[in-house]
Scaffold this motif. Structure first.
Motif, short mmCIF file in Angstrom:
data_model
loop_
_atom_site.label_atom_id
_atom_site.label_comp_id
_atom_site.label_asym_id
_atom_site.label_seq_id
_atom_site.Cartn_x
_atom_site.Cartn_y
_atom_site.Cartn_z
N ARG A 93 0.85 -1.17 0.00
CA ARG A 93 0.00 0.00 0.00
C ARG A 93 0.90 1.23 0.00
O ARG A 93 1.55 1.52 0.98
N SER A 94 0.90 1.93 -1.11
CA SER A 94 1.81 3.06 -1.24
C SER A 94 1.33 4.23 -0.38
O SER A 94 0.14 4.29 -0.03
N PRO A 95 2.22 5.16 -0.05
CA PRO A 95 1.78 6.32 0.73
C PRO A 95 0.67 7.08 0.02
O PRO A 95 -0.26 7.57 0.68
N SER A 96 0.76 7.19 -1.31
CA SER A 96 -0.29 7.95 -2.01
C SER A 96 -1.64 7.27 -1.87
O SER A 96 -2.68 7.93 -1.79
N LEU A 97 -1.65 5.94 -1.81
CA LEU A 97 -2.91 5.23 -1.62
C LEU A 97 -3.48 5.53 -0.24
O LEU A 97 -4.69 5.76 -0.08
N ARG A 98 -2.59 5.55 0.76
CA ARG A 98 -3.05 5.88 2.11
C ARG A 98 -3.63 7.30 2.16
O ARG A 98 -4.68 7.53 2.75
N VAL A 99 -2.93 8.23 1.48
CA VAL A 99 -3.44 9.60 1.42
C VAL A 99 -4.80 9.62 0.75
O VAL A 99 -5.75 10.25 1.22
N GLY A 100 -4.91 8.88 -0.36
CA GLY A 100 -6.18 8.85 -1.10
C GLY A 100 -7.33 8.40 -0.21
O GLY A 100 -8.38 9.03 -0.17
N VAL A 101 -7.12 7.29 0.51
CA VAL A 101 -8.19 6.76 1.37
C VAL A 101 -8.50 7.75 2.50
O VAL A 101 -9.67 8.04 2.78
N ALA A 102 -7.45 8.32 3.10
CA ALA A 102 -7.68 9.26 4.20
C ALA A 102 -8.48 10.47 3.71
O ALA A 102 -9.43 10.92 4.36
N MET A 103 -8.10 10.99 2.53
CA MET A 103 -8.81 12.14 1.97
C MET A 103 -10.25 11.78 1.63
O MET A 103 -11.16 12.59 1.77
N THR A 104 -10.46 10.53 1.14
CA THR A 104 -11.82 10.11 0.83
C THR A 104 -12.67 10.12 2.09
O THR A 104 -13.83 10.53 2.07
N VAL A 105 -12.08 9.65 3.20
CA VAL A 105 -12.85 9.63 4.45
C VAL A 105 -13.19 11.05 4.89
O VAL A 105 -14.33 11.34 5.27
N ILE A 106 -12.21 11.97 4.76
CA ILE A 106 -12.48 13.37 5.14
C ILE A 106 -13.55 13.96 4.22
O ILE A 106 -14.52 14.60 4.68
N ALA A 107 -13.40 13.73 2.91
CA ALA A 107 -14.39 14.26 1.95
C ALA A 107 -15.77 13.70 2.25
O ALA A 107 -16.77 14.42 2.20
N TRP A 108 -15.79 12.43 2.60
CA TRP A 108 -17.07 11.77 2.91
C TRP A 108 -17.72 12.45 4.13
O TRP A 108 -18.92 12.70 4.14
N ALA A 109 -16.90 12.76 5.15
CA ALA A 109 -17.44 13.41 6.34
C ALA A 109 -18.01 14.79 5.99
O ALA A 109 -19.11 15.16 6.44
N LEU A 110 -17.28 15.56 5.18
CA LEU A 110 -17.77 16.87 4.76
C LEU A 110 -19.06 16.73 3.95
O LEU A 110 -20.02 17.48 4.11
N HIS A 111 -19.05 15.73 3.06
CA HIS A 111 -20.18 15.46 2.19
C HIS A 111 -21.42 15.11 3.02
O HIS A 111 -22.51 15.63 2.79
N LEU A 112 -21.18 14.25 4.02
CA LEU A 112 -22.27 13.86 4.92
C LEU A 112 -22.82 15.08 5.65
O LEU A 112 -24.05 15.27 5.74
N ALA A 113 -21.91 15.94 6.13
CA ALA A 113 -22.35 17.15 6.83
C ALA A 113 -23.14 18.04 5.88
O ALA A 113 -24.17 18.62 6.26
N ALA A 114 -22.69 18.15 4.63
CA ALA A 114 -23.40 18.97 3.64
C ALA A 114 -24.81 18.43 3.42
O ALA A 114 -25.79 19.18 3.36
N ASP A 115 -24.91 17.12 3.34
CA ASP A 115 -26.21 16.50 3.09
C ASP A 115 -27.15 16.71 4.27
O ASP A 115 -28.33 17.03 4.10
N ILE A 116 -26.61 16.56 5.48
CA ILE A 116 -27.44 16.71 6.68
C ILE A 116 -27.90 18.16 6.82
O ILE A 116 -29.07 18.42 7.09
#
Lengths: 346, 574
Positions: A93-116
């Motif tokens: 698992r390359s560092p960029s993949l870890r960054v990608g997943v971490a950013m996806t989780v953050i984006a998802w949290a923002l997205h969820l907040a936007a939806d709510i």
């Protein structure tokens, strides 16, 4: 600043983070190609070292997968240990993949907040018009992706490029073209079925999107495998680091049957609602027609996997056609076809 | 075929009926087919999985045109429009039944063939399944190591091989397996199978699909659908003559109509007044009705709302539209009333600019027709034209263009009450006549041209309420409700079948059908080892886990060296 303003700000923030995630995933894919090439070079020089240096991916960080490596399909250990030309290449698992997943989780949290916040601003469920449907639908796509990352025995992080890319494009189209401010629900939409029918439809879309992505990779992988089998020169690509086509096919199938069941429920709940709202449970309204077409195409997909000569690539094409009809139903049918579902106010 | 030789095999439903493996010599040894042979051949082809799949895909494609071209069933006005927009193309498309796609010969052919194919598949599979339900689990294979999830455990100290197998059989039985004990070459074993419900669900799913088709096809014929416009304060009796339009099912008998009486006491329309982005958007429509049975039963209050039909006397009453019905009175030159009625005006836009037609057939020197525009909240555009800016009654204005001549209703040809054909009439006001259109607010009266008499836009505000004269127009015009009244005795059955479809689907996709074996095998060195293995019958991603966890429960935890290595001999080496 109203709740709706906060919501739209959150959407833009989420899009920015999705973009970062997308770039990180893309870098990861590039690195996979590099790894594949490096592995080939190493194999050419000292054939024995590749097998030795192969890291069993499934046995890496997650404890859950480590204890049950003998998954239903060929374990990655076996898949990755083959060192001959054109075969699978180990890839951690390359560092960029870890960054990608971490950013996806953050984006998802923002997205969820936007939806709510959008739902709170409207005082109802946030999926009553096309903008809100896109907002919630993309949220569900990301949610399903993250959920599958947690549940699946296979490492599907490589799908991040597709998932974040798709979500980014859909969110972009939705905010630019479909945005409407909060307005009260028209009487036709004031029903408990709005909550159930539309939400289940969005969930189905999330699963079918993932199935589509897996089927596309499956086709690419199958093409690569057939080239390997015919001993042709195989271009070193990221595909070498991914599961084989049969594994991808099985994963796609499992995701799609969940989507299919949800879609069956969407169709039925829609019919029950139509009976209460329009006085008939089925009337071949354009949206009903396309819901039916989608259902039949995916029914075909499921049957194709039990039909000689249709397994593998042919059924993958059906999954791709199926998701195309889903997107068609959401975009073209909503925007350009005349029908009873047209009061969504865009 | 060993499932381990093909990683995809676990998802192949191996007990489905498919066309037999093509054998190479078929074309050589096949005798000439007789008539029966051909029938049998055609039947085999039709009921094969491949044909069913092609028919499914064909069905999806065949459904597409119905969404591209307006359909008579769902959008009759669209069809009329299409004919006038494409006068050359439309008749050609009509020849291919493109405006009735879902009842067309070709669409019906596809789904009927599909369902015949389905029946041809369900019947043998049901028989096969019944046999399987009664059959014993098959004999334990000789070499379990070649099968799914193979693992082994040492025999527990002090337990005989027979006792261990006995215990395994009991455990498997408790876990829902059907078990059978075998003994081969002195090696006791138990063979177990579970998940028969998977095929049951599959059969229920497909049979319920047939059920939906049959119920819709036959049951739908016993119902009816009718439309009726009712103005506030007026009534409607559920009889054939009272409907504005009526579509009976094929087997429907008019005598089955229950003649109850429905009175619209009030139609309440609420529009958004606060949200500036949505000013005038409808928020709620509620029709308050009284229902009185034919035997003079008590009057029952009822309510019809969008999404909340009123289910009464075996019919379902839906509120599908509403609008204004201004009450217009026409008097002749002597001041005698020759016409007075509440006329439903059809809404044309979101702010309820509405068009209606007044027909005065008797009492005037010549028949009189009027085309009226109602603006609930009237404003004058820059161009001088009138428009409505809000759907509620804030400043209602009615304009009338008057025509005199032949209304065309004496010849017996049915004409719509919502349209006026002015071709045989002389226009008296508006347009190019040079005479201004008649313009009225509730409560006002104006003279008709040529001294024909007067026309009044009645203010219908109930007594005691602030009326038009007091500057409050909110109740000055009656509203009408457009009701759809349906009866469909089949829809309950359709729902039952739909639930069966969903349940069958869930069961058939998620319950794994699998076999499991436990064998006390004797190694060449004389040691007895417990072998565990499974076989997926259809999609079963959890097979290996199931075998492993059963082995752990039954034979104790796996030895510390990784269990994968035990399975390695069975693994393909390439």
């Amino acid at each position: 600043m109203t709740l709706d303003d906060i919501s739209i700000t959150l959407v833009y923030s989420a899009m920015a983070v999705y973009a970062i995630a997308f770039i990180a995933y893309a870098i990861d894919l590039a690195r996979r190609s590099a790894a594949a090439t490096a592995a080939a070079d190493a194999a050419a020089a000292v054939p024995a070292t590749v097998g030795a240096s192969a890291v069993p991916v499934a046995a890496s960080t997650r404890g859950a997968s480590a204890s049950t490596t003998s998954a239903g399909v060929m374990p990655p250990v076996a898949a990755f240990a083959r060192g001959n030309d054109g075969a699978a290449v180990a890839y951690g698992r390359s560092p960029s993949l870890r960054v990608g997943v971490a950013m996806t989780v953050i984006a998802w949290a923002l997205h969820l907040a936007a939806d709510i916040t959008r739902g709170l601003a409207a005082g109802r469920v946030p999926w009553a018009n096309m903008y809100e449907f896109a907002l919630t639908g993309t949220l569900v796509i990301t949610t399903v992706y993250l959920l599958v990352l947690v549940v699946s025995k296979h490492d599907l992080r490589f799908l991040g490029t597709f998932i974040t890319g798709l979500v980014l494009v859909l969110l972009g189209i939705a905010t630019v073209n479909f945005y409407v401010s909060v307005v009260p629900l028209p009487p036709a939409l004031q029903s408990a079925w709005l909550i159930i029918h539309v939400f289940v439809a969005t969930s189905a879309t999330g699963f079918l999107a993932l199935g589509f992505a897996l089927s596309v990779v499956q086709l690419m992988q199958a093409r690569r495998e057939s080239m390997v089998a015919s001993a042709k020169a195989v271009k070193r690509s990221f595909l070498a680091t991914l599961p084989d086509s049969a594994t991808l096919e099985n994963l796609a199938y499992r995701v799609i049957i969940i989507g299919f069941i949800l879609w069956t429920f969407t169709l039925m709940a829609g019919a029950i609602w139509a009976e209460a709202a329009w006085g008939r449970y089925w009337g071949w309204d354009t949206k009903e027609v396309w819901t039916f077409i989608i259902w039949v195409v995916y029914a075909g997909y499921i049957h194709a996997r039990a039909t000689r000569g249709w397994r593998g690539s042919r059924s993958a094409w059906l999954a791709i056609i199926g998701f195309s009809t889903v997107l068609f139903n959401f975009t073209v049918v909503n925007l350009f076809f005349k029908g009873l579902h047209a009061y969504s106010g865009l | 075929m060993s499932p381990r030789s093909d990683p995809g095999a676990l998802s192949r439903p191996d007990d489905h009926i498919d066309s037999p493996q093509p054998s190479g010599d078929a074309s050589v040894t096949q005798p000439r087919l007789g008539f029966v042979g051909w029938i049998r051949f055609a039947w085999r082809q039709l009921t094969s999985m491949r044909t069913a799949l092609l028919l499914l895909l064909l069905l999806a494609i065949a459904a597409v045109p119905g969404s591209l071209v307006p359909q008579r069933s769902s959008d009759p006005n669209g069809v009329t429009q299409y004919f006038s927009d494409n006068p050359d193309l439309a008749p050609v498309l009509d020849g291919f039944q493109m405006f009735d796609v879902y009842t067309s010969a070709w669409f019906s052919a596809v789904y009927l063939l599909l369902f015949v194919s389905l029946i041809g598949c369900i019947i043998p599979r049901t028989k096969h399944h019944f046999d399987a339900l009664r059959a014993r689990p098959p004999r334990t294979p000789v070499r379990l190591a070649r099968l799914g999830g193979y693992t082994e455990r040492p025999l527990a100290e002090g337990e005989t091989a027979d006792a261990a197998i006995e215990r395994a059989a009991a455990d498997l039985k408790r876990a829902g397996y059907r078990v059978e004990r075998y003994e081969l070459r002195g090696e006791p074993s138990v063979s177990a199978e579970r998940g028969y419900l998977r095929e049951t669900g599959n059969l229920v799913f497909h049979t319920a699909l047939l059920g939906v088709l049959v119920t819709v096809g036959i049951g739908g014929g016993f119902g009816f659908a009718g439309q009726r416009v009712v103005v506030e304060g007026q009534s409607f009796v559920n009889t054939l003559a009272a409907y504005d339009s009526f579509n009976p099912g094929r087997f429907f008998n008019d005598a089955n109509l229950d003649p109850y009486k429905l009175t619209l006491t009030d139609l309440d329309a609420v529009y958004e007044t606060e949200n500036q982005e949505a000013l005038g958007q409808p928020v709620d429509f509620t029709a308050e009705v009284d229902i009185k049975g034919r035997d003079g039963e008590e009057v029952v209050d009822g309510q019809v709302k969008v999404n909340h039909p009123l289910r009464v006397h075996g019919t379902d009453v839906y509120l599908l539209g509403n609008g204004y019905a201004p009450t217009i009175t026409v008097r002749d030159a002597e001041g005698e009333v020759v016409f007075t009625d509440a006329i439903p005006f059809l809404p044309q836009d979101a702010n309820l600019t509405s068009i209606g037609v007044v027909k005065v057939p008797d009492g005037m020197p010549e028949q009189l027709g009027m085309i009226g525009f109602l603006y609930p909240t009237q404003t004058t555009l820059d161009s001088g034209a009138y428009a409505s800016t809000y759907p509620d009654l804030v400043y209602p204005v009615l304009t009338l263009n008057v025509y005199s001549g032949d209304l065309g209703i004496d010849g017996g040809t049915p004409t719509s009450v919502y349209t006026l054909d002015p071709s045989t009439m002389e226009q008296l006001t508006g347009g190019k006549t040079g005479v201004d259109s008649i313009e009225l607010m509730p409560g006002e009266t104006q003279d008709l041209p040529n001294g024909l008499g007067t026309v009044t836009f009645e203010d219908v505000t109930p007594d005691g309420q602030p009326d038009a004269a007091a500057g409050d127009y909110s109740q000055s015009v009656d509203r009408f409700a457009s009701f759809d009244i349906h009866r469909d005795p089949s829809q309950g059955w359709v729902l039952v079948f739909a639930i069966l479809i969903l349940a069958g689907l869930l069961v058939s996709l998620f319950i794994p059908r699998r076999r499991m074996w436990v064998k006390a095998a004797r190694r060449p060195d004389g040691a007895v080892v417990l072998e565990y293995a499974g076989l997926a019958r259809g999609e079963d991603p959890g097979l290996d886990d199931a075998v492993a966890s059963f082995a752990d429960r039954h034979g104790g935890p796996a030895p510390t060296d990784a269990p994968e290595t035990a399975a390695d001999p069975a693994k393909p080496t390439t």
